[in-house]
Design an enzyme around this catalytic site. Structure first.
Site, PDB file in Angstrom:
ATOM      1  N   TRP A  36       0.798  -1.367   0.130  1.00  0.00           N
ATOM      2  CA  TRP A  36       0.023  -0.133  -0.157  1.00  0.00           C
ATOM      3  C   TRP A  36       0.739   1.080  -0.113  1.00  0.00           C
ATOM      4  O   TRP A  36       1.857   1.539   0.514  1.00  0.00           O
ATOM      5  CB  TRP A  36      -0.905  -0.149   1.508  1.00  0.00           C
ATOM      6  N   ASP A  39      -0.042   9.024   1.075  1.00  0.00           N
ATOM      7  CA  ASP A  39       1.153  10.617   0.826  1.00  0.00           C
ATOM      8  C   ASP A  39       2.065  10.225   0.750  1.00  0.00           C
ATOM      9  O   ASP A  39       2.863  10.007   1.224  1.00  0.00           O
ATOM     10  CB  ASP A  39       0.743  11.309   2.619  1.00  0.00           C
ATOM     11  N   GLN A  55       3.912   6.968   2.360  1.00  0.00           N
ATOM     12  CA  GLN A  55       3.522   6.594   3.537  1.00  0.00           C
ATOM     13  C   GLN A  55       3.490   4.908   3.004  1.00  0.00           C
ATOM     14  O   GLN A  55       2.550   4.661   1.794  1.00  0.00           O
ATOM     15  CB  GLN A  55       2.208   6.680   3.665  1.00  0.00           C
ATOM     16  N   SER A  99       2.911  10.861   7.764  1.00  0.00           N
ATOM     17  CA  SER A  99       3.786  12.184   6.978  1.00  0.00           C
ATOM     18  C   SER A  99       4.680  12.645   8.142  1.00  0.00           C
ATOM     19  O   SER A  99       4.204  12.954   8.880  1.00  0.00           O
ATOM     20  CB  SER A  99       2.454  12.175   6.602  1.00  0.00           C
ATOM     21  N   ARG A 161      -0.049  16.132  13.869  1.00  0.00           N
ATOM     22  CA  ARG A 161       0.940  15.420  12.976  1.00  0.00           C
ATOM     23  C   ARG A 161       1.313  15.950  11.884  1.00  0.00           C
ATOM     24  O   ARG A 161       0.733  17.018  11.361  1.00  0.00           O
ATOM     25  CB  ARG A 161      -0.373  13.951  12.044  1.00  0.00           C
ATOM     26  N   ASP A 162       1.957  15.508  11.598  1.00  0.00           N
ATOM     27  CA  ASP A 162       2.849  15.686   9.319  1.00  0.00           C
ATOM     28  C   ASP A 162       3.638  16.945   9.166  1.00  0.00           C
ATOM     29  O   ASP A 162       2.874  17.794   8.610  1.00  0.00           O
ATOM     30  CB  ASP A 162       1.119  15.842   8.336  1.00  0.00           C
ATOM     31  N   TRP A 300      -9.477   8.994   0.244  1.00  0.00           N
ATOM     32  CA  TRP A 300      -9.890   8.276   1.349  1.00  0.00           C
ATOM     33  C   TRP A 300     -11.114   7.802   1.092  1.00  0.00           C
ATOM     34  O   TRP A 300     -11.172   6.393   1.553  1.00  0.00           O
ATOM     35  CB  TRP A 300      -9.434   9.129   2.453  1.00  0.00           C
TER      36      TRP A 300
HETATM   37  C1  FRU Z   1      -3.469  12.278   5.352  1.00  0.00           C
HETATM   38  C2  FRU Z   1      -3.123  11.091   6.717  1.00  0.00           C
HETATM   39  C3  FRU Z   1      -2.019  11.623   7.453  1.00  0.00           C
HETATM   40  C4  FRU Z   1      -1.013  10.740   8.326  1.00  0.00           C
HETATM   41  C5  FRU Z   1      -0.739   9.809   7.482  1.00  0.00           C
HETATM   42  C6  FRU Z   1      -1.015   8.482   7.734  1.00  0.00           C
HETATM   43  O1  FRU Z   1      -3.716  11.144   3.749  1.00  0.00           O
HETATM   44  O2  FRU Z   1      -4.413  11.174   7.488  1.00  0.00           O
HETATM   45  O3  FRU Z   1      -2.832  12.589   8.709  1.00  0.00           O
HETATM   46  O4  FRU Z   1       0.054  11.090   8.658  1.00  0.00           O
HETATM   47  O5  FRU Z   1      -1.909   9.519   6.104  1.00  0.00           O
HETATM   48  O6  FRU Z   1      -0.549   7.271   7.073  1.00  0.00           O
END
Ligand code: FRU
Length: 488
Positions: A36, A39, A55, A99, A161-162, A300
């Site tokens: 899989w 991001d 990811q 991410s 996050r991120d 998503w």
């Molecule tokens: C965005 C997200 C990010 C997170 C990641 C997890 O697509 O939801 O916020 O870090 O995917 O895989």
């Protein structure tokens, strides 16, 4: 030791599965080695190559057990897979390495900053660092570097996050997405160093209320005299002007950044992609000064079940050059694509008043430019471009001069799923002219309209035997079509 074991296991698995996972892939859209992908992460230039992390769940074609996959390229279109960069193998990230970004350090090493997920109910999301030579990375022993202790009062680590990381005057800075106490997205700014403490500096930008809930995956950079903040709001409501669609959106805010006060003042909002499959893009600056953006080509809300037969799942969108013209975001495929043009069919100044097709204007690996003009004012109600056509299937690009809209419609593309297949946007047709650039890369379709002012990306589930293209005028159109086949 545990660390070594999980990473080695993932690397071995990916290397072994890679052979099985070849299958039918697009040629110019990056796909994961195996398993899989969501991001893009850590997009950067390092030691003369473009690095794309992503990811990755190497073990399955569904989301879970998130690692960072890794690939390098010299032209953004041909990628070489590298071993998985990081695995969820420490206390701070045992629930996943989410991410984040990357920045080359003055000492020649590459720093990755990512979100470590630990704990459950609610999950704890903190920011971690790994440093390495561009292939192997070592996580800092004192991870996480930003957690609950660094957050201002009223914020939690449940949605935090991120990180987008960069160097500013010798200091490391990062912009992190966070959900505030009222459930709205904010981008928080922190500064710190490799060895030292990290400190909260400011709130760069907060959701005024109409931009969904949580914001994900920020990027922050200067662009043609503007400061750009790229955000991905979740759970947005559609707007009546057809600018924003329901669900996850990608928005570029253009504004001004006061670096001394660490304040960002947004002035404009631009929709990054009007299609059905585009999310969480990141950007980098090429050595020749272009800003290039790569997004995840998926949605998503529709990913589940879309990937039965293959050993890999996930596409990145075509890398795009982005710029600002008259306060508008302009996007085009990276010019590196032109090196893969092979064979051109040009059909210039044709008058079209029914359904027509042209020899050589076809294919599923093609870069097609179409310019449509009314012959006389009001004489053209609608103009359709049908691509990936054959066996009763096609995907349609519908330019309505009457309504002033552009539609990308994959409902006849072969999908057997009850999901959204069509998106319509407003387009200025007052000049009686529309130009489109359509890039087809097997199951990937990207439409750049009006010189790149509007882009629509979609995946299509159409067998590759559907190779035809047709054009249909409702009224009389003057067209100019240039179709370039793409070849590796
Ligand atoms: C965005 C997200 C990010 C997170 C990641 C997890 O697509 O939801 O916020 O870090 O995917 O895989």
């Amino acid at each position: 030791m545990k660390e070594q074991t999980l990473l080695r296991k993932a690397r071995d698995h990916a290397a072994n599965a890679a052979d099985r996972a070849k299958g039918e892939r697009p040629c110019f859209h990056f796909t994961p080695q195996t398993g899989w992908m969501n991001d893009p992460n850590g997009l950067c230039v390092y030691r003369g190559e473009y690095h794309l992390f992503y990811q990755s769940n190497p073990y399955r074609t569904t989301w879970g057990t998130i690692h960072w996959g890794h690939a390098v390229s010299t032209d953004l279109l041909t990628w070489r897979h590298l071993p998985i960069a990081i695995a969820p193998d420490t206390e701070a990230d045992k629930g996943g390495c989410f991410s984040g970004g990357a920045v080359p350090l003055p000492d020649g090493r590459l720093l990755l900053m990512y979100t470590g997920v630990s704990g459950t109910n609610p999950p704890e999301q903190t920011q971690c660092i790994a440093v390495g030579d561009g292939v192997d990375f070592e996580k800092l022993a004192h991870n996480p570097v930003i957690g609950a202790a660094q957050l201002p009062e009223g914020y939690s680590t449940a949605d935090f996050r991120d990180p987008k990381v960069w160097l500013e005057g010798g200091e490391l800075m990062c912009a992190v997405a966070c959900k505030n106490g009222s459930g709205r997205g904010e981008i928080l700014l922190f500064s710190g160093s490799l060895e030292g403490e990290w400190t909260y500096r400011s709130t760069l930008c907060a959701n005024p209320g109409d931009l969904g809930s949580m914001w994900e995956c920020p990027d922050f950079f200067s662009l043609d005299g503007w400061q750009a903040l790229l955000i991905n709001p979740q759970e947005m409501r559609a707007t009546a002007d057809m600018q924003f669609h329901p669900g996850n959106n990608t928005v570029m805010m253009l504004g001004e950044y006061d670096a001394a006060a660490h304040r960002f003042e947004p002035k404009k909002r631009c929709v990054v992609d009007y299609g059905l499959d585009y999310y969480a893009p990141q950007t980098l600056k090429t050595p020749d000064g272009r800003r290039v953006m790569i997004g995840w080509m998926a949605n998503w809300d529709t990913v589940d079940g879309a990937h039965a037969a293959s050993h890999w799942y996930g596409h990145m969108g075509l890398p795009r050059e982005i710029s600002v013209r008259d306060g508008r975001l302009i996007q085009s495929p990276v010019r590196e694509l032109e090196a893969y043009w092979a064979g051109e069919t040009a059909v210039r100044r044709t008058v079209c008043s029914e359904t027509v097709s042209f020899d050589g204007v076809c294919g599923r690996l093609a870069d097609v430019s179409v310019r449509v003009r009314e012959r006389e004012a009001g004489g053209l109600k609608r103009f359709d471009v049908q691509i990936a056509k054959g066996g009763g299937l096609c995907t349609q690009i519908i330019c309505s001069f009457e309504e002033g809209t552009l539609t990308l419609d994959r409902s006849l593309s072969g999908s057997a799923r009850d999901i959204l297949h069509r998106r319509t946007i407003r387009l200025d047709t007052a000049r009686g002219e529309i130009d489109l650039r359509i890039v087809l890369d097997k199951e990937c379709v990207e439409v750049f309209a009006c010189g790149g002012e509007a882009v629509l990306s979609m995946l299509i589930d159409t067998p590759l035997s559907a190779q035809d293209m047709a054009f249909r005028a409702y009224g009389t159109a003057e067209t100019e079509i240039v179709c370039r086949q793409l070849k590796r």
